[in-house]
Design a protein around this motif. Sequence first.
Motif, PDB file in Angstrom:
ATOM      1  N   UNK A 219       1.971   8.525   3.231  1.00 37.25           N
ATOM      2  CA  UNK A 219       3.074   8.746   2.302  1.00 37.25           C
ATOM      3  C   UNK A 219       2.886   9.972   1.415  1.00 37.25           C
ATOM      4  N   UNK A 220       1.694  10.572   1.411  1.00 36.33           N
ATOM      5  CA  UNK A 220       1.424  11.684   0.497  1.00 36.33           C
ATOM      6  C   UNK A 220       2.344  12.894   0.686  1.00 36.33           C
ATOM      7  N   UNK A 221       2.713  13.285   1.907  1.00 40.62           N
ATOM      8  CA  UNK A 221       3.576  14.474   2.048  1.00 40.62           C
ATOM      9  C   UNK A 221       4.944  14.359   1.387  1.00 40.62           C
ATOM     10  N   UNK A 222       5.367  13.152   0.993  1.00 39.37           N
ATOM     11  CA  UNK A 222       6.654  13.020   0.293  1.00 39.37           C
ATOM     12  C   UNK A 222       6.454  12.596  -1.160  1.00 39.37           C
ATOM     13  N   UNK A 223       5.248  12.779  -1.678  1.00 43.92           N
ATOM     14  CA  UNK A 223       4.957  12.466  -3.082  1.00 43.92           C
ATOM     15  C   UNK A 223       5.170  13.717  -3.939  1.00 43.92           C
TER      16      UNK A 223
ATOM     17  N   UNK B  51       0.825  -1.211   0.000  1.00 44.54           N
ATOM     18  CA  UNK B  51       0.000   0.000   0.000  1.00 44.54           C
ATOM     19  C   UNK B  51       0.858   1.260   0.000  1.00 44.54           C
ATOM     20  N   UNK B  52       1.972   1.240   0.722  1.00 43.33           N
ATOM     21  CA  UNK B  52       2.852   2.406   0.788  1.00 43.33           C
ATOM     22  C   UNK B  52       3.506   2.678  -0.560  1.00 43.33           C
ATOM     23  N   UNK B  53       4.048   1.636  -1.175  1.00 41.31           N
ATOM     24  CA  UNK B  53       4.719   1.803  -2.473  1.00 41.31           C
ATOM     25  C   UNK B  53       3.714   2.229  -3.540  1.00 41.31           C
ATOM     26  N   UNK B  54       2.564   1.549  -3.590  1.00 42.31           N
ATOM     27  CA  UNK B  54       1.545   1.884  -4.588  1.00 42.31           C
ATOM     28  C   UNK B  54       1.047   3.308  -4.402  1.00 42.31           C
ATOM     29  N   UNK B  55       0.892   3.726  -3.164  1.00 45.18           N
ATOM     30  CA  UNK B  55       0.381   5.068  -2.877  1.00 45.18           C
ATOM     31  C   UNK B  55       1.414   6.145  -3.159  1.00 45.18           C
ATOM     32  N   UNK B  56       2.691   5.809  -3.010  1.00 43.68           N
ATOM     33  CA  UNK B  56       3.725   6.786  -3.360  1.00 43.68           C
ATOM     34  C   UNK B  56       3.723   7.031  -4.861  1.00 43.68           C
ATOM     35  N   UNK B  57       3.492   5.980  -5.639  1.00 44.35           N
ATOM     36  CA  UNK B  57       3.381   6.139  -7.092  1.00 44.35           C
ATOM     37  C   UNK B  57       2.196   7.039  -7.415  1.00 44.35           C
ATOM     38  N   UNK B  58       1.056   6.747  -6.803  1.00 46.50           N
ATOM     39  CA  UNK B  58      -0.127   7.589  -6.964  1.00 46.50           C
ATOM     40  C   UNK B  58      -1.149   7.191  -5.911  1.00 46.50           C
TER      41      UNK B  58
ATOM     42  N   UNK C 130       7.383  11.735 -21.719  1.00 45.87           N
ATOM     43  CA  UNK C 130       7.702  12.368 -20.442  1.00 45.87           C
ATOM     44  C   UNK C 130       6.517  12.694 -19.556  1.00 45.87           C
ATOM     45  N   UNK C 131       5.358  12.161 -19.854  1.00 41.43           N
ATOM     46  CA  UNK C 131       4.180  12.410 -19.022  1.00 41.43           C
ATOM     47  C   UNK C 131       4.162  11.465 -17.826  1.00 41.43           C
ATOM     48  N   UNK C 132       3.507  11.892 -16.756  1.00 40.37           N
ATOM     49  CA  UNK C 132       3.431  11.085 -15.542  1.00 40.37           C
ATOM     50  C   UNK C 132       2.035  10.553 -15.294  1.00 40.37           C
ATOM     51  N   UNK C 133       1.837  10.094 -14.071  1.00 35.90           N
ATOM     52  CA  UNK C 133       0.544   9.520 -13.688  1.00 35.90           C
ATOM     53  C   UNK C 133      -0.400  10.618 -13.216  1.00 35.90           C
ATOM     54  N   UNK C 134      -1.535  10.693 -13.841  1.00 28.64           N
ATOM     55  CA  UNK C 134      -2.619  11.560 -13.386  1.00 28.64           C
ATOM     56  C   UNK C 134      -3.818  10.669 -13.085  1.00 28.64           C
ATOM     57  N   UNK C 135      -4.817  11.230 -12.423  1.00 33.17           N
ATOM     58  CA  UNK C 135      -6.003  10.439 -12.103  1.00 33.17           C
ATOM     59  C   UNK C 135      -6.671   9.938 -13.379  1.00 33.17           C
ATOM     60  N   UNK C 136      -6.781  10.800 -14.392  1.00 34.76           N
ATOM     61  CA  UNK C 136      -7.394  10.384 -15.647  1.00 34.76           C
ATOM     62  C   UNK C 136      -6.610   9.252 -16.303  1.00 34.76           C
ATOM     63  N   UNK C 137      -5.283   9.329 -16.234  1.00 37.97           N
ATOM     64  CA  UNK C 137      -4.480   8.289 -16.876  1.00 37.97           C
ATOM     65  C   UNK C 137      -4.582   6.967 -16.127  1.00 37.97           C
ATOM     66  N   UNK C 138      -4.703   7.040 -14.808  1.00 39.92           N
ATOM     67  CA  UNK C 138      -4.894   5.812 -14.034  1.00 39.92           C
ATOM     68  C   UNK C 138      -6.221   5.152 -14.417  1.00 39.92           C
ATOM     69  N   UNK C 139      -7.272   5.963 -14.554  1.00 40.68           N
ATOM     70  CA  UNK C 139      -8.563   5.434 -14.992  1.00 40.68           C
ATOM     71  C   UNK C 139      -8.423   4.809 -16.377  1.00 40.68           C
ATOM     72  N   UNK C 140      -7.668   5.465 -17.243  1.00 40.08           N
ATOM     73  CA  UNK C 140      -7.433   4.950 -18.594  1.00 40.08           C
ATOM     74  C   UNK C 140      -6.735   3.588 -18.550  1.00 40.08           C
ATOM     75  N   UNK C 141      -5.763   3.442 -17.650  1.00 40.36           N
ATOM     76  CA  UNK C 141      -5.054   2.162 -17.517  1.00 40.36           C
ATOM     77  C   UNK C 141      -6.029   1.038 -17.175  1.00 40.36           C
ATOM     78  N   UNK C 142      -6.916   1.297 -16.208  1.00 41.47           N
ATOM     79  CA  UNK C 142      -7.890   0.275 -15.831  1.00 41.47           C
ATOM     80  C   UNK C 142      -8.900   0.017 -16.943  1.00 41.47           C
ATOM     81  N   UNK C 143      -9.244   1.045 -17.693  1.00 39.48           N
ATOM     82  CA  UNK C 143     -10.168   0.868 -18.814  1.00 39.48           C
ATOM     83  C   UNK C 143      -9.574  -0.085 -19.853  1.00 39.48           C
ATOM     84  N   UNK C 144      -8.340   0.164 -20.243  1.00 38.75           N
ATOM     85  CA  UNK C 144      -7.696  -0.701 -21.238  1.00 38.75           C
ATOM     86  C   UNK C 144      -7.487  -2.107 -20.669  1.00 38.75           C
ATOM     87  N   UNK C 145      -7.132  -2.175 -19.384  1.00 42.45           N
ATOM     88  CA  UNK C 145      -6.953  -3.493 -18.756  1.00 42.45           C
ATOM     89  C   UNK C 145      -8.250  -4.290 -18.797  1.00 42.45           C
TER      90      UNK C 145
END
Length: 452
Positions: free
Chosen positions: A161-165, A116-123, A274-289
């Motif tokens: 973990x959010x304060x160090x993201x 949970x800590x590692x996953x949450x640090x990613x996003x 060079x783009x990173x993880x955004x909430x929309x992109x995370x949703x997109x990942x699950x959509x394609x999955x």
Amino acid sequence: MEHAKSTDHGSFLWRFSKKFNFAADKLIPESFVFALILTAIVFVLAFFLTDSGPMKIVNAWYGGLWSMISFAFQMTIMVVLTSMAAKSPQLEKILSSIASTPKSAASAYVILIIFATVASWINWAFGTILSPVLAMYLSKNIKKVHFPLMIAAGYACMIMVQPICPSISAVALLASPDHFMVDQVGVMPVSETAFNPLGLIMVAILFVVTLMVTIKTTPPEDEVVSFDGEINLQVEGKDEANETFADKMNNSRLVLGVFSLIGIVYFIYHFMTGNGLTLNFIIFIFLIADLILYKTPKKFVDAVKHNMVLAANVMIQFPFYGGIMGVMAKTGLTGVLANGLIFLASEHTIYWFSYVSASIVNLFVPSQGGQWIVQGPILVEAAQAFDAHMPSIVTAFMMGDEATNLIQPLYIIPALALVDIELKKVWGFMAFIWFIWFITSTIGLILFPMIL
């Protein structure tokens, strides 16, 4: 829920946590009613603490009600898509393999908290959604783990973990060259805020504390609550005889296959540019999955319909939190509360008061970016008056802002929906962890700024 039998009374921490759970059982209503109660409290505070009349408060509430519509839709579709993925046979096999690794409750908690800590640090969204999914499989494998405690601990790791993201709202805002307070504090790079030594030390301490508290909060066997639902609940569309062209299209693997390929191509392009993880992109990942996992349009649509019910609470509650934020911002209540607390601060307690003021305001304004816009100028003025270290003020603000997400349930609603568990079953453990954190953070935010 399953209950085993035992004659002991559990560990000391378990007995202590039950005091919070007792309060949750007796006082905490459904999460929707919780939102309505917070709304009523804000109405009363705004009326008595500001010069706002009843209609101004109502108008502020109405305006804020729709400010969360976009976010509500994002979270609604994310709950549906992640639930679909979690209940697919393919993901079940992978997570079952991970969950089969621990052989004891303690090792199960360790795996969950690290994951949970590692996953949450990613996003934050990854941690919020994926940790309860893993908790389901761990609970199925290790019957001695307490499922509500696992949900609370996994969610706490996301908050911790959010304060160090680097991607957190306040950090990203202050790193922007044209942010609204650039004349007062300048541009503050990520290395000074997200990777501020005070924040790194405090998060490391809270990680160890959370891990040890979770492991040592041992219930007696007859009070263990296991996840007893079915995980693989997806609706399988029937591959009926393809008598018509419509049937062929509904059951065609080629249709979803083409769009899955398009999604994969964009996924690669997104990161290569060079783009990173955004909430929309995370949703997109699950959509394609899910397009890949469910193979045909009929199976995909049937799974969407089957899991839509899980998003009902998210869809209706998020706008009400938008209404709360509208009242706080438009009536000036945020500034009144923050100013009142900062007024009590001293040179040695300014960091702790930044933490406390952010914690209180966050109960009603659960949006860090919006909260910093209103509260940031107050904290900066106080910090300059006491010649305080500005990055550490930001760190204390972020820690406080995140901490009371364990008290107000906005961001855990999707996780609760995903595993079909009531807020009151989990809230007591959330409040218990918050209490431990509050003591730890109070000591740290008074002691460490004096020696760093």
